[in-house]
Design a protein around this motif. Sequence first.
Motif, short mmCIF file in Angstrom:
data_model
loop_
_atom_site.label_atom_id
_atom_site.label_comp_id
_atom_site.label_asym_id
_atom_site.label_seq_id
_atom_site.Cartn_x
_atom_site.Cartn_y
_atom_site.Cartn_z
N GLY A 179 0.82 -1.20 0.00
CA GLY A 179 0.00 0.00 0.00
C GLY A 179 0.86 1.25 0.00
N PRO A 180 0.23 2.41 0.02
CA PRO A 180 0.99 3.67 0.02
C PRO A 180 1.81 3.81 1.30
CG PRO A 180 -1.35 4.08 0.35
CD PRO A 180 -1.22 2.65 -0.01
N TYR A 181 3.13 3.77 1.14
CA TYR A 181 4.07 3.92 2.25
C TYR A 181 3.89 2.86 3.33
CZ TYR A 181 4.52 8.46 0.00
OH TYR A 181 4.69 9.44 -0.94
N GLY A 182 3.24 1.76 3.00
CA GLY A 182 3.05 0.70 3.97
C GLY A 182 2.07 1.01 5.07
N ALA A 183 1.25 2.04 4.86
CA ALA A 183 0.30 2.44 5.92
C ALA A 183 -0.75 1.37 6.17
CB ALA A 183 -0.37 3.77 5.55
N ASN A 184 -1.03 0.56 5.14
CA ASN A 184 -2.05 -0.48 5.30
C ASN A 184 -1.59 -1.58 6.25
OD1 ASN A 184 -0.21 -0.97 2.97
ND2 ASN A 184 -1.19 -2.98 3.03
#
Length: 628
Positions: A7-12
């Motif tokens: 996900g975006p920047y691993g935020a998920n």
Amino acid sequence: MIEYFRGPYGANLLFRWHGSALAKAFIPGLLSVAIYLALHYYTASSSSSSPADEELYYVNHPYAIGVLVSSVSFLIIFRANYGYQRYWEACTTVHQLMSKWMDAAVFASVFHLQSKHHADMKPPSFFHFDELNELNLTRDREQRESTSSFDNGGSSSSRSEMMMESARSESSKTLRRRRYEKSINETSDTRGYIRTESNAAADHCDETHLLGPPRLDGGWGMLYPNQINGKPTATYYDISNDGKKRQRQRPDGKGFASTQGGRTPSLFLQELVHLSSLLCAVALTTLRNDLDDVESPLDVYIPGQPWPVADPIKLPKDVKRQAYQHRRLSRNIRYLLGMDQTKRSRTIYNAARPMLVIGGVSDNEIAFLQRARGPYAKTQLVWSWLSDFIIREHLAGSMGSVAPPIISRLVQFLSDGMIYYNHARKIMYTPFPFPHAQLSAFFVLMMVVAIPFLMNQYANEVWLGATLSFLTVTCLAGLHEVARELENPFRNAPNDVPLCTLLAFYNEALITTFAGFHPDAYWDQADVLKKRNNGVPSVDEKSDEDDDDDPLLMPELPNIGLNGEEKKAAGMEAPPALPYERPSSAIPQSVDEIDSLKELREMIDSQASKIKELQERVLKRDRPKTAL
């Protein structure tokens, strides 16, 4: 194994709790914040009661605690590094043992197809058609004219642009078509796609291709006919629907294990596949659970069934109810407190996800496995069953005339698989050294107290000191939890190696041994003979035509039993020539009766020279009598 996407920047990834080292590290991080706040307000109250020019300092320089933090960081990173190495070594050894045992099974199945019982289904060999190499034939499966470049010499720029635009449009159509025609995976779109004549014409094949009608049954239809009507029957492919109905025939989802063709696969292959699947299933079961006093069930693998999920959170609801004895909230709390890997919980979880065996497991096999004591003994028992089967069938002739040194490679593959199994057993049975594990756990707890002292001395704001204490302790404690999760990759669900999923992959790979021979290996032999003779009819075809114009194959031989005077006395002016009878062994009846085209040519030349010599001898003998 936890599956995730980027996900975006691993935020998920931040919102997953079960299996998270970060979630476990929150507890010591929050504890350090509480200690920091207690120290801060204690020192603040002490400073208010002391003279204004005096401040309470525990250390005069951060170097004192900095050395401790650096030492503990090195200690924890060292353990995390070795835990990571154990995890990847476990993944490697599992794939290696499956690869070696798969090699043994596939080679045994290939050797089995070379036995004399399968002689009627073997494809033609290039060895017997060596002269075809002189005809500049190809084995290309498809060939398209290139549209990426054009000869634009003398053409206008507008015409060139139109040609390029047309090429791009045609290339785009071709890519869209090939997405459904040439996909190696079967999807709902590929099943619904209908190949039209225009699409078939797009794949241009010239006359130099050496391809015959494909055998989508792998050749099994050439082996056993139907006992009632005598028509050919296959295993996974229905030959009765061949021809025009080929596009309508849809597989039943079982792959090469299907019996929609009317027959079951070879019994040798069925037994080979079952024993290999059982060996891998028992090995992986003993890696996941090596305790003799708990249940480790096996189950039946149905070809074509959905893949077992690798992430436990994606299990079906009925399986979750069997795998977990607590509800979701209680399960997450137990995980955060480190109470989820008990003997009972692991036994219940493993029983809900049994290892699947092709063909199932008989009660007799279970009785022998229960009699074997210890995980190594159980795996070795099944290994001996598979080795005995291969050697016994080889001695009986099930693997054709393959040389014994080649057969010995099968035993070597099986032995190599056991080596890698024992490497995996080493990781599973031998834990991370206790002294290092104890030392790491002690100093992680010490950091929970030491870090707040450091931040209390050098942070000017309360919120800043609390935040830095939380982040520092959470980082160190998180690395320690990562090491603990990865050091035993066969047991620590959900951060474990997905053994159930890997076994399903292994089983489906074993089923491909039912496929038989390559579908394009069967050439159209009539077309081969036509190409070989460059359009000249074969010997059999010539024998059916009028051979009077060919003195080489059918010369008119005089009756050499009578001379000229005897002919007149007998009233025979011009006796007809004796009918030519082809010797049964002089000229072969078909090309299949000779080993090569060279022998056929030499045989024909030899017969022609003998006939010519015989004619000359007759003429020489009759010439003097005619002159008198």
